[in-house]
Design a protein around this motif. Structure first.
Motif, PDB file in Angstrom:
ATOM      1  N   LEU A   1       2.272  22.407  -3.649  1.00 52.28           N
ATOM      2  CA  LEU A   1       3.038  23.163  -2.655  1.00 52.28           C
ATOM      3  C   LEU A   1       2.200  24.180  -1.890  1.00 52.28           C
ATOM      4  CD1 LEU A   1       6.358  23.717  -4.648  1.00 52.28           C
ATOM      5  CD2 LEU A   1       5.888  22.043  -2.829  1.00 52.28           C
ATOM      6  N   ALA A   2       0.960  24.384  -2.292  1.00 50.82           N
ATOM      7  CA  ALA A   2       0.085  25.319  -1.583  1.00 50.82           C
ATOM      8  C   ALA A   2      -0.314  24.791  -0.205  1.00 50.82           C
ATOM      9  CB  ALA A   2      -1.166  25.603  -2.410  1.00 50.82           C
ATOM     10  N   TYR A   3      -0.130  23.494   0.019  1.00 48.03           N
ATOM     11  CA  TYR A   3      -0.490  22.878   1.302  1.00 48.03           C
ATOM     12  C   TYR A   3       0.740  22.744   2.186  1.00 48.03           C
ATOM     13  CZ  TYR A   3      -4.885  21.624  -0.912  1.00 48.03           C
ATOM     14  OH  TYR A   3      -6.098  21.675  -1.544  1.00 48.03           O
ATOM     15  N   ASP A   4       0.541  22.973   3.483  1.00 43.86           N
ATOM     16  CA  ASP A   4       1.616  22.759   4.462  1.00 43.86           C
ATOM     17  C   ASP A   4       1.488  21.407   5.148  1.00 43.86           C
ATOM     18  OD1 ASP A   4       2.900  25.185   4.015  1.00 43.86           O
ATOM     19  OD2 ASP A   4       1.619  26.235   5.443  1.00 43.86           O
ATOM     20  N   ARG A   5       0.301  20.831   5.063  1.00 42.44           N
ATOM     21  CA  ARG A   5       0.040  19.530   5.676  1.00 42.44           C
ATOM     22  C   ARG A   5      -0.584  18.649   4.611  1.00 42.44           C
ATOM     23  NH1 ARG A   5      -4.095  20.817   9.169  1.00 42.44           N
ATOM     24  NH2 ARG A   5      -4.477  22.543   7.787  1.00 42.44           N
ATOM     25  N   LEU A   6       0.080  17.512   4.343  1.00 40.74           N
ATOM     26  CA  LEU A   6      -0.351  16.666   3.237  1.00 40.74           C
ATOM     27  C   LEU A   6      -0.406  15.200   3.641  1.00 40.74           C
ATOM     28  CD1 LEU A   6       2.029  18.828   2.049  1.00 40.74           C
ATOM     29  CD2 LEU A   6       0.912  18.100  -0.026  1.00 40.74           C
ATOM     30  N   ILE A   7      -1.381  14.509   3.096  1.00 37.00           N
ATOM     31  CA  ILE A   7      -1.440  13.054   3.161  1.00 37.00           C
ATOM     32  C   ILE A   7      -1.293  12.589   1.723  1.00 37.00           C
ATOM     33  CG2 ILE A   7      -2.863  11.036   3.657  1.00 37.00           C
ATOM     34  CD1 ILE A   7      -4.191  12.669   5.907  1.00 37.00           C
ATOM     35  N   VAL A   8      -0.312  11.738   1.484  1.00 42.03           N
ATOM     36  CA  VAL A   8      -0.063  11.270   0.126  1.00 42.03           C
ATOM     37  C   VAL A   8      -0.085   9.749   0.102  1.00 42.03           C
ATOM     38  CG1 VAL A   8       1.239  13.337  -0.493  1.00 42.03           C
ATOM     39  CG2 VAL A   8       2.448  11.339   0.379  1.00 42.03           C
ATOM     40  N   GLY A   9      -0.532   9.202  -1.015  1.00 40.39           N
ATOM     41  CA  GLY A   9      -0.623   7.752  -1.136  1.00 40.39           C
ATOM     42  C   GLY A   9      -0.213   7.264  -2.506  1.00 40.39           C
ATOM     43  N   SER A  10       0.253   6.017  -2.515  1.00 35.13           N
ATOM     44  CA  SER A  10       0.672   5.411  -3.770  1.00 35.13           C
ATOM     45  C   SER A  10       0.660   3.901  -3.660  1.00 35.13           C
ATOM     46  CB  SER A  10       2.094   5.864  -4.117  1.00 35.13           C
ATOM     47  OG  SER A  10       2.516   5.273  -5.323  1.00 35.13           O
ATOM     48  N   PRO A  11       0.308   3.233  -4.748  1.00 27.09           N
ATOM     49  CA  PRO A  11       0.533   1.788  -4.789  1.00 27.09           C
ATOM     50  C   PRO A  11       2.002   1.550  -5.150  1.00 27.09           C
ATOM     51  CG  PRO A  11      -0.406   2.486  -6.863  1.00 27.09           C
ATOM     52  CD  PRO A  11      -0.351   3.706  -5.974  1.00 27.09           C
ATOM     53  N   THR A  12       2.467   0.351  -4.892  1.00 27.94           N
ATOM     54  CA  THR A  12       3.774  -0.069  -5.383  1.00 27.94           C
ATOM     55  C   THR A  12       3.500  -1.005  -6.546  1.00 27.94           C
ATOM     56  OG1 THR A  12       4.780   0.115  -3.203  1.00 27.94           O
ATOM     57  CG2 THR A  12       5.917  -1.274  -4.814  1.00 27.94           C
ATOM     58  N   LEU A  13       4.120  -0.724  -7.670  1.00 27.93           N
ATOM     59  CA  LEU A  13       3.879  -1.520  -8.865  1.00 27.93           C
ATOM     60  C   LEU A  13       5.097  -2.365  -9.202  1.00 27.93           C
ATOM     61  CD1 LEU A  13       2.059   1.115 -11.090  1.00 27.93           C
ATOM     62  CD2 LEU A  13       1.088  -0.503  -9.474  1.00 27.93           C
ATOM     63  N   GLY A  14       4.838  -3.530  -9.772  1.00 32.69           N
ATOM     64  CA  GLY A  14       5.912  -4.401 -10.254  1.00 32.69           C
ATOM     65  C   GLY A  14       6.994  -4.646  -9.237  1.00 32.69           C
ATOM     66  N   ASP A  15       8.221  -4.415  -9.645  1.00 35.28           N
ATOM     67  CA  ASP A  15       9.374  -4.663  -8.789  1.00 35.28           C
ATOM     68  C   ASP A  15       9.719  -3.449  -7.942  1.00 35.28           C
ATOM     69  OD1 ASP A  15       9.643  -7.256  -9.749  1.00 35.28           O
ATOM     70  OD2 ASP A  15      10.893  -6.618 -11.420  1.00 35.28           O
ATOM     71  N   GLY A  16       8.757  -2.943  -7.197  1.00 32.73           N
ATOM     72  CA  GLY A  16       9.005  -1.852  -6.272  1.00 32.73           C
ATOM     73  C   GLY A  16       9.041  -0.478  -6.914  1.00 32.73           C
ATOM     74  N   MET A  17       8.157  -0.234  -7.856  1.00 30.92           N
ATOM     75  CA  MET A  17       8.165   1.038  -8.583  1.00 30.92           C
ATOM     76  C   MET A  17       6.956   1.900  -8.231  1.00 30.92           C
ATOM     77  SD  MET A  17       9.531  -0.526 -12.245  1.00 30.92           S
ATOM     78  CE  MET A  17       8.011  -0.218 -13.007  1.00 30.92           C
ATOM     79  N   LEU A  18       7.158   3.206  -8.387  1.00 32.83           N
ATOM     80  CA  LEU A  18       6.041   4.132  -8.280  1.00 32.83           C
ATOM     81  C   LEU A  18       5.201   4.033  -9.546  1.00 32.83           C
ATOM     82  CD1 LEU A  18       7.853   7.346  -6.993  1.00 32.83           C
ATOM     83  CD2 LEU A  18       6.315   5.871  -5.684  1.00 32.83           C
ATOM     84  N   PRO A  19       3.911   4.351  -9.468  1.00 33.02           N
ATOM     85  CA  PRO A  19       3.108   4.358 -10.686  1.00 33.02           C
ATOM     86  C   PRO A  19       3.564   5.485 -11.608  1.00 33.02           C
ATOM     87  CG  PRO A  19       1.840   5.243  -8.853  1.00 33.02           C
ATOM     88  CD  PRO A  19       3.137   4.732  -8.291  1.00 33.02           C
ATOM     89  N   GLY A  20       3.495   5.213 -12.894  1.00 29.45           N
ATOM     90  CA  GLY A  20       3.873   6.203 -13.892  1.00 29.45           C
ATOM     91  C   GLY A  20       3.776   5.611 -15.276  1.00 29.45           C
ATOM     92  N   GLU A  21       4.127   6.402 -16.235  1.00 35.06           N
ATOM     93  CA  GLU A  21       3.994   5.974 -17.623  1.00 35.06           C
ATOM     94  C   GLU A  21       4.888   4.781 -17.958  1.00 35.06           C
ATOM     95  OE1 GLU A  21       4.550   9.772 -19.525  1.00 35.06           O
ATOM     96  OE2 GLU A  21       2.406  10.222 -19.396  1.00 35.06           O
TER      97      GLU A  21
END
Length: 177
Positions: free
Chosen positions: A45-65
């Motif tokens: 939250l310290a940034y006001d301008r952000l570029i964020v990226g993520s792969p899509t895993l499996g059946d349309g999921m965000l990466p995670g545990e």
């Protein structure tokens, strides 16, 4: 904080490499890319301008545990934003996917992140045309555009650099202080 924050989730490391490529092209304007699983809400939250990226895993999921990662990622980070007010923050999103193996969930992560940020008041920039891709469905599509930059390193890796360059040319003016 004057620099553009770059945050990414990753599974195989491809998203990290794209984040590093983006940071290199932005030069002094960008902070070093940070794995979202290795940052805090305060740092994000310290940034006001952000570029964020993520792969899509499996059946349309965000990466995670729950997707088999050994460390936290977007799946664990997004709930931390539940009470965050992102008004005044500008986000640009890029996503990696495989349009042949997962044609019904291609770059869904872009749409998931987009909706999470917009629901909390953020401005999201960086739409990208769907022309040139071959997929069936995506949560990242609004009419004839992706809600961020779509990258397929499996089948269109030779187009990645040109796509990044064109996308950055579009979004960089809106990411200036």
């Amino acid at each position: 904080m004057a620099k553009i924050g770059i945050f990414f989730g990753t599974d195989t490391g491809r998203t990290r490499l794209v984040a590093k490529q983006i940071a290199k092209k932005l030069g002094e304007a960008a902070a070093a890319p940070v794995n979202i699983g290795r940052t805090t809400l305060v740092e994000f939250l310290a940034y006001d301008r952000l570029i964020v990226g993520s792969p899509t895993l499996g059946d349309g999921m965000l990466p995670g545990e729950s997707t088999g990662l050994s460390q936290p990622s977007w799946e664990e980070f997004l709930p931390q934003l539940a009470d965050a007010d992102l008004t005044g923050k500008t986000f640009a999103i890029f996503g990696l996917g495989d349009q042949k193996k997962y044609p019904d969930e291609f770059v869904d992560a872009i749409g998931i992140l987009h909706d999470a940020f917009v629901a909390r008041g953020a401005t999201v920039i960086g739409r990208w045309p769907v022309a040139g891709y071959d997929f069936s469905a995506s949560k990242a599509v609004d009419r004839d555009e992706f809600l961020g930059l779509a990258i397929d390193q499996h089948h269109q890796a030779m187009q990645t650099e040109a796509r990044i360059d064109a996308w950055l040319a579009r979004i960089t003016p809106a990411l200036q202080p």
